[in-house]
Write a protein that holds these residues in place. Sequence first.
Motif, PDB file in Angstrom:
ATOM      1  N   ALA A 128       5.520  -1.627   9.350  1.00 21.90           N
ATOM      2  CA  ALA A 128       5.944  -2.027   8.159  1.00 21.90           C
ATOM      3  C   ALA A 128       5.439  -3.112   7.290  1.00 21.90           C
ATOM      4  N   VAL A 129       5.676  -4.203   8.100  1.00 19.41           N
ATOM      5  CA  VAL A 129       5.335  -5.558   7.234  1.00 19.41           C
ATOM      6  C   VAL A 129       3.818  -5.726   6.730  1.00 19.41           C
ATOM      7  N   VAL A 156       3.163  -6.065   2.841  1.00 22.99           N
ATOM      8  CA  VAL A 156       2.125  -6.974   2.379  1.00 22.99           C
ATOM      9  C   VAL A 156       0.880  -6.597   1.831  1.00 22.99           C
ATOM     10  N   GLY A 157       0.354  -5.746   2.310  1.00 22.93           N
ATOM     11  CA  GLY A 157      -0.830  -4.990   1.846  1.00 22.93           C
ATOM     12  C   GLY A 157      -0.665  -4.476   0.559  1.00 22.93           C
ATOM     13  N   GLN A 158       0.216  -3.746   0.369  1.00 20.09           N
ATOM     14  CA  GLN A 158       0.674  -2.962  -0.982  1.00 20.09           C
ATOM     15  C   GLN A 158       0.938  -4.166  -2.118  1.00 20.09           C
ATOM     16  N   THR A 159       1.670  -5.149  -1.606  1.00 24.79           N
ATOM     17  CA  THR A 159       1.647  -6.477  -2.436  1.00 24.79           C
ATOM     18  C   THR A 159       0.521  -6.682  -3.115  1.00 24.79           C
ATOM     19  N   VAL A 208      -2.401  -5.622  -3.192  1.00 28.96           N
ATOM     20  CA  VAL A 208      -3.076  -4.442  -4.027  1.00 28.96           C
ATOM     21  C   VAL A 208      -2.438  -4.361  -5.426  1.00 28.96           C
ATOM     22  N   ILE A 209      -1.157  -4.305  -5.407  1.00 26.87           N
ATOM     23  CA  ILE A 209      -0.399  -3.983  -6.812  1.00 26.87           C
ATOM     24  C   ILE A 209      -0.351  -5.300  -7.618  1.00 26.87           C
ATOM     25  N   THR A 210      -0.193  -6.446  -7.065  1.00 26.61           N
ATOM     26  CA  THR A 210      -0.166  -7.779  -7.863  1.00 26.61           C
ATOM     27  C   THR A 210      -1.800  -8.258  -8.489  1.00 26.61           C
ATOM     28  N   SER A 211      -2.718  -7.661  -7.537  1.00 24.76           N
ATOM     29  CA  SER A 211      -4.148  -8.234  -8.062  1.00 24.76           C
ATOM     30  C   SER A 211      -4.083  -7.234  -9.156  1.00 24.76           C
ATOM     31  N   THR A 212      -3.967  -5.912  -8.936  1.00 24.92           N
ATOM     32  CA  THR A 212      -3.854  -4.985 -10.139  1.00 24.92           C
ATOM     33  C   THR A 212      -3.309  -5.567 -11.396  1.00 24.92           C
ATOM     34  N   TRP A 213      -2.165  -6.013 -11.293  1.00 19.71           N
ATOM     35  CA  TRP A 213      -1.439  -6.404 -12.520  1.00 19.71           C
ATOM     36  C   TRP A 213      -1.874  -7.611 -13.238  1.00 19.71           C
ATOM     37  N   ALA A 214      -2.314  -8.464 -12.139  1.00 19.74           N
ATOM     38  CA  ALA A 214      -3.203  -9.903 -12.721  1.00 19.74           C
ATOM     39  C   ALA A 214      -4.625  -9.512 -13.435  1.00 19.74           C
ATOM     40  N   LEU A 215      -5.182  -8.359 -13.035  1.00 22.87           N
ATOM     41  CA  LEU A 215      -6.355  -8.217 -13.631  1.00 22.87           C
ATOM     42  C   LEU A 215      -6.436  -7.133 -14.718  1.00 22.87           C
ATOM     43  N   GLY A 216      -5.625  -6.375 -14.841  1.00 24.62           N
ATOM     44  CA  GLY A 216      -5.316  -5.455 -15.797  1.00 24.62           C
ATOM     45  C   GLY A 216      -6.312  -4.322 -15.334  1.00 24.62           C
ATOM     46  N   ILE A 217      -6.294  -3.373 -16.108  1.00 22.26           N
ATOM     47  CA  ILE A 217      -7.193  -1.780 -15.601  1.00 22.26           C
ATOM     48  C   ILE A 217      -8.435  -2.060 -15.992  1.00 22.26           C
ATOM     49  N   THR A 218      -8.950  -2.886 -17.100  1.00 21.69           N
ATOM     50  CA  THR A 218     -10.421  -3.196 -17.077  1.00 21.69           C
ATOM     51  C   THR A 218     -10.964  -4.187 -16.164  1.00 21.69           C
ATOM     52  N   GLY A 219      -9.901  -5.175 -15.770  1.00 23.84           N
ATOM     53  CA  GLY A 219     -10.377  -6.076 -14.808  1.00 23.84           C
ATOM     54  C   GLY A 219     -10.556  -5.764 -13.378  1.00 23.84           C
ATOM     55  N   THR A 220      -9.582  -4.777 -13.084  1.00 21.65           N
ATOM     56  CA  THR A 220      -9.484  -4.177 -11.670  1.00 21.65           C
ATOM     57  C   THR A 220     -10.663  -3.169 -11.725  1.00 21.65           C
ATOM     58  N   TYR A 257      -8.955  -5.726  -1.412  1.00 21.71           N
ATOM     59  CA  TYR A 257      -9.999  -5.421  -0.447  1.00 21.71           C
ATOM     60  C   TYR A 257      -9.045  -5.758   0.727  1.00 21.71           C
ATOM     61  N   VAL A 258      -8.513  -6.833   0.981  1.00 17.58           N
ATOM     62  CA  VAL A 258      -7.637  -7.363   2.173  1.00 17.58           C
ATOM     63  C   VAL A 258      -6.568  -6.471   2.206  1.00 17.58           C
ATOM     64  N   GLY A 259      -5.824  -6.410   1.143  1.00 20.73           N
ATOM     65  CA  GLY A 259      -4.479  -5.407   0.984  1.00 20.73           C
ATOM     66  C   GLY A 259      -4.572  -4.134   1.552  1.00 20.73           C
TER      67      GLY A 259
END
Length: 209
Positions: A100-101, A105-108, A110-122, A149-151
């Motif tokens: 569960a942890v 953490v893995g989804q966090t 993935v999601i936060t990196s996508t948010w930080a980069l945006g669609i085109t950056g991701t 990738y780590v997530g």
Amino acid sequence: MAVFSSLDLASLVDISKSSLTLALLSIAFNPTAWNVVARNEYRNKTITRLFGGNTRYGCYFLAILIFSFGVLRDSLYQRALADQPRVALLPEPYATLIPAVLFIVGQTFVITSTWALGITGTFLGDYFGILMEHRVEGFPFNVLRDPMYVGSTMCFAAGALWYERPAGLLITFYVYIVYAIALRYEGPFTDMIYAKRAEERAKGSKKQI
């Protein structure tokens, strides 16, 4: 002395299942295909031309493909786990707590990196010529160089532990290897794209002077 005999290994991983083969193929296909497609886009603008020269529409189209094939890969992984032998891997309460942890953490990451980069950056916008002005240095990139990738790898491990499938742990190790190989090609090429832009800007500044 070997930790597992061939009989033990056979009881932990059923290599005869076609679902296992499909999962492994899909895992290797995704980063390989997108690297090939993105490099072709950078050199030939194939997708951009399909959308009348609109680079953003081309990037969004590739984003939909990458996301869709990612969902398919995860579905094939789940099916592969369901077909594999089940063996208790961790004692309670860790059998529930640790996966569960790992997943959270893995989804966090993935999601936060996508948010930080945006669609085109991701989704490989750099290869379409849609470049970011500055390197993203906030979370999660201040913790990991390649958080997505780590997530994702952590989520594969979480699934293996949650469903108690030893085969899933082997698949997770395979995922790690595939991602490591992909990054050896993706990272330097992306760095080259930004270095080339910096070079062109430097030349432009000299001309103005």
